[in-house]
Motif scaffolding. Structure first.
Motif, PDB file in Angstrom:
ATOM      1  N   LEU A 156      -0.900   5.052  -0.520  1.00 63.63           N
ATOM      2  CA  LEU A 156      -1.619   5.466   0.689  1.00 63.63           C
ATOM      3  C   LEU A 156      -1.540   6.987   0.871  1.00 63.63           C
ATOM      4  O   LEU A 156      -2.551   7.651   1.100  1.00 63.63           O
ATOM      5  N   ARG A 157      -0.356   7.514   0.728  1.00 65.52           N
ATOM      6  CA  ARG A 157      -0.180   8.958   0.904  1.00 65.52           C
ATOM      7  C   ARG A 157      -0.995   9.728  -0.139  1.00 65.52           C
ATOM      8  O   ARG A 157      -1.631  10.729   0.176  1.00 65.52           O
ATOM      9  N   ALA A 184     -10.670   4.228  -2.982  1.00 61.01           N
ATOM     10  CA  ALA A 184      -9.409   4.308  -3.746  1.00 61.01           C
ATOM     11  C   ALA A 184      -8.434   3.218  -3.309  1.00 61.01           C
ATOM     12  O   ALA A 184      -7.744   2.617  -4.135  1.00 61.01           O
ATOM     13  N   LEU A 185      -8.398   2.937  -2.029  1.00 64.23           N
ATOM     14  CA  LEU A 185      -7.456   1.924  -1.534  1.00 64.23           C
ATOM     15  C   LEU A 185      -7.901   0.522  -1.921  1.00 64.23           C
ATOM     16  O   LEU A 185      -7.073  -0.342  -2.230  1.00 64.23           O
ATOM     17  N   GLU A 186      -9.199   0.284  -1.896  1.00 58.51           N
ATOM     18  CA  GLU A 186      -9.689  -1.080  -2.167  1.00 58.51           C
ATOM     19  C   GLU A 186      -9.754  -1.389  -3.651  1.00 58.51           C
ATOM     20  O   GLU A 186      -9.774  -2.545  -4.034  1.00 58.51           O
ATOM     21  N   LEU A 236      -4.856   9.594   0.643  1.00 60.44           N
ATOM     22  CA  LEU A 236      -5.230  10.461   1.767  1.00 60.44           C
ATOM     23  C   LEU A 236      -5.122  11.942   1.371  1.00 60.44           C
ATOM     24  O   LEU A 236      -5.930  12.773   1.794  1.00 60.44           O
ATOM     25  N   LEU A 237      -4.140  12.234   0.524  1.00 59.88           N
ATOM     26  CA  LEU A 237      -3.968  13.612   0.045  1.00 59.88           C
ATOM     27  C   LEU A 237      -5.151  14.033  -0.830  1.00 59.88           C
ATOM     28  O   LEU A 237      -5.682  15.149  -0.693  1.00 59.88           O
ATOM     29  N   LEU A 238      -5.577  13.121  -1.705  1.00 60.79           N
ATOM     30  CA  LEU A 238      -6.721  13.430  -2.573  1.00 60.79           C
ATOM     31  C   LEU A 238      -7.977  13.692  -1.746  1.00 60.79           C
ATOM     32  O   LEU A 238      -8.728  14.642  -2.022  1.00 60.79           O
ATOM     33  N   ALA A 239      -8.188  12.865  -0.743  1.00 64.71           N
ATOM     34  CA  ALA A 239      -9.375  13.043   0.104  1.00 64.71           C
ATOM     35  C   ALA A 239      -9.308  14.371   0.847  1.00 64.71           C
ATOM     36  O   ALA A 239     -10.316  15.090   0.957  1.00 64.71           O
ATOM     37  N   VAL A 276       0.823  -1.205   0.000  1.00 67.50           N
ATOM     38  CA  VAL A 276       0.000   0.000   0.000  1.00 67.50           C
ATOM     39  C   VAL A 276       0.858   1.256   0.000  1.00 67.50           C
ATOM     40  O   VAL A 276       0.403   2.342  -0.384  1.00 67.50           O
ATOM     41  N   THR A 277       2.103   1.099   0.374  1.00 65.09           N
ATOM     42  CA  THR A 277       3.016   2.248   0.370  1.00 65.09           C
ATOM     43  C   THR A 277       3.789   2.360  -0.943  1.00 65.09           C
ATOM     44  O   THR A 277       4.547   3.316  -1.127  1.00 65.09           O
TER      45      THR A 277
END
Lengths: 223, 309
Positions: free
Chosen positions: A113-114, A219-221, A117-120, A40-41
């Protein structure tokens, strides 16, 4: 029923002192299962990078200047004052990101991941953090730190001063409120499930918090 | 139950109630202070965002970051007071800025009303509270002519320079000359290079227009037209004086022609009629034609006689 309608974030707990003093503070949680084989990173897929580029093109200087007057960022500024942080010294998450955008000329990719979270954060103004679920002990919530308490579960973790507002699980503080995460609880290459959390304060509509969590989870899933 | 125990029992609920009231009162006071802090913070943000870039964002020096915590009543009061002081400071800055912009607007109005009294005064658009790099300036019309004749006007410069330099430097193949704001254009085919109005010629910037050669032309024009015109005759005497001048000119022409023919005789060029040196080309042709006409009609003329001889 669409996935958006089905999405319902869980509420984190608040200690009694915190609830009495800051009655409108809420912690909202969501779980995200990492579907892709890569970490994820690791680097983001092209769609996420393209979205970052698009976001960079939409985020200009005038908005960076006026962002402190927008309702959601303004609410976080006020909350920072309420918890003893000066937002002109310790920047709110959205203002820190805006400054970074201005200095670097764009939102630069830094791993899936970064980026997510930045987009959100840029989309909604609500900051989202992610913890490795496998390393958590029970649900998380907000409380004050106790005297001599360690920051994380590691025996080598630094001690926290008493009275800090922290995000904690049943065992130990795992993050400082609006601050950094305990190093052992951050997502790593081996992380397959994440606990996403966002902080709702007075003046921030619940819809924005849900949107930030849902965007991150999706986005992550699906990346 | 002893007396003391009764007193203790009686007193404890009272204490608890008082303590509860005190806690409730303090909580209400803290809540009130938080509301004040929120109001001050919003006002500060509005001043800073509205006054950018003329009012700088606050940079509290020497502040130590303690970390997020639940503030006590005293801490909240201190925070409120510091914030109120900061807001007061920024209000003053905003007022000073507003006064500065008002004065600049007033100056611009004065410049536009009476440009001659504000010669070469420059006023940046930033002073007016507008963005960009433009500058209002009182300049003479037509350069030196305007300076001498007292023709002044207010001009706004074209704005910020290009980030990558001028277009000619970036891509010479696509070079196109810049245009002059006043409607004067420079054409290399015309002496002095200056034409009025849009004639489709290339235009240069005012700096380029007012270079040495062009300025020399302007000085010549200035001395040739307005200074001689100022000492002219009244209109009613103009015809008479013109007539006199024509006769005089004819005599002069005849004398000049005689001199010329004498010169031609000397150099062996009698067969060719030429205009005297120093006369205009058109004037010379007319004189030659007149001489030729005189030769054809047989009228006596020094020139013809000299030629025939």
């Amino acid at each position: 029923m669409s996935s958006q309608e089905a999405f319902e974030p869980a509420l984190g707990w608040c200690s009694r002192e915190v609830e009495e003093e800051l009655p409108e503070l809420r912690i909202m949680l969501a779980e995200a299962h990492i579907a892709r084989a890569a970490a994820v990173t690791a680097a983001s897929p092209t769609e996420v990078k393209a979205r970052l580029r698009e976001m960079s093109n939409r985020f200009h200087g005038p908005r960076a200047v006026a962002i402190r007057r927008e309702p959601v960022p303004a609410a976080y500024r006020v909350f920072f004052r309420h918890i003893g942080l000066d937002p002109d010294v310790v920047r709110t998450p959205i203002e820190a990101v805006a400054l970074e955008r201005m200095l670097r000329g764009g939102f630069l990719s830094g791993g899936l991941l970064r980026d997510v979270l930045l987009l959100a954060l840029v989309d909604t103004g609500v900051p989202v953090w992610a913890l490795d679920t496998a390393l958590l002990d029970g649900p998380i919530g907000v409380r004050e730190s106790r005297e001599g308490e360690l920051f994380g579960r590691s025996q080598t973790a630094p001690a926290l001063p008493a009275g800090r507002l922290v995000i904690a699980d049943a065992a130990a503080p795992v993050a400082i409120l609006f601050g950094r995460l305990a190093p052992q609880h951050e997502a790593s290459a081996a992380t397959r499930q994440l606990t996403l959390f966002a902080v709702q304060v007075a003046g921030v509509p619940e819809l924005f918090v849900e949107e930030a969590l849902w965007t991150s989870q999706m986005a992550l899933e699906h990346s | 139950m002893t007396q003391s125990q009764e007193l203790t029992i009686d007193r404890d609920p009272g204490k608890a109630i008082d303590g509860g009231r005190a806690r409730t009162g303090q909580r209400a006071a803290r809540s009130s202070l938080r509301s004040q802090v929120a109001r001050l913070e919003r006002e500060l943000s509005a001043i800073v965002a509205g006054g950018f870039p003329y009012i700088p964002a606050p940079h509290p020096a020497g502040e130590t970051t303690v970390g997020p915590r639940l503030l006590s009543l005293g801490e909240l009061e201190r925070s409120r007071d510091e914030l109120a002081e900061r807001v007061q400071h920024f209000r003053r800055l905003a007022l000073q800025r507003a006064e500065h912009e008002r004065a600049a607007h007033e100056l611009l109005s004065q410049m536009q009303l009476e440009p001659a009294r504000h010669r070469f005064v420059r006023l940046s658009v930033n002073d007016l509270g507008q963005g960009g790099c433009g500058v209002w300036e009182v300049r003479p019309r037509l350069g030196l002519i305007g300076m001498l004749a007292g023709w002044w006007h207010v001009k706004l410069s074209s704005g910020c320079p290009l980030a990558k330099g001028s277009r000619s430097e970036r891509d010479p193949a696509r070079w196109s000359p810049p245009r002059v704001a006043v409607g004067l254009e420079v054409c290399p085919r015309v002496p002095g290079g200056l034409l009025e109005g849009a004639l489709g010629c290339a235009a240069l910037s005012p700096v380029a227009v007012l270079r040495g050669e062009h300025l020399a032309d302007l000085v010549k024009l200035e001395f040739r037209f307005p200074l001689r015109g100022a000492g002219g005759l009244p209109v009613e005497q103009l015809l008479r004086s013109t007539a006199v001048e024509v006769r005089t000119r004819d005599r002069d022409d005849q004398q000049a022609q005689r001199n010329s023919n004498r010169h031609h005789e000397e150099v062996g060029l009698r067969h060719r009629l030429q205009a005297p040196a120093g006369a205009g080309r058109v004037f010379g042709r007319a004189r030659a034609a007149r001489s030729l006409l005189g030769a054809v009609t047989g009228s006596s003329s020094t020139t013809i006689s000299s030629v025939s001889s």
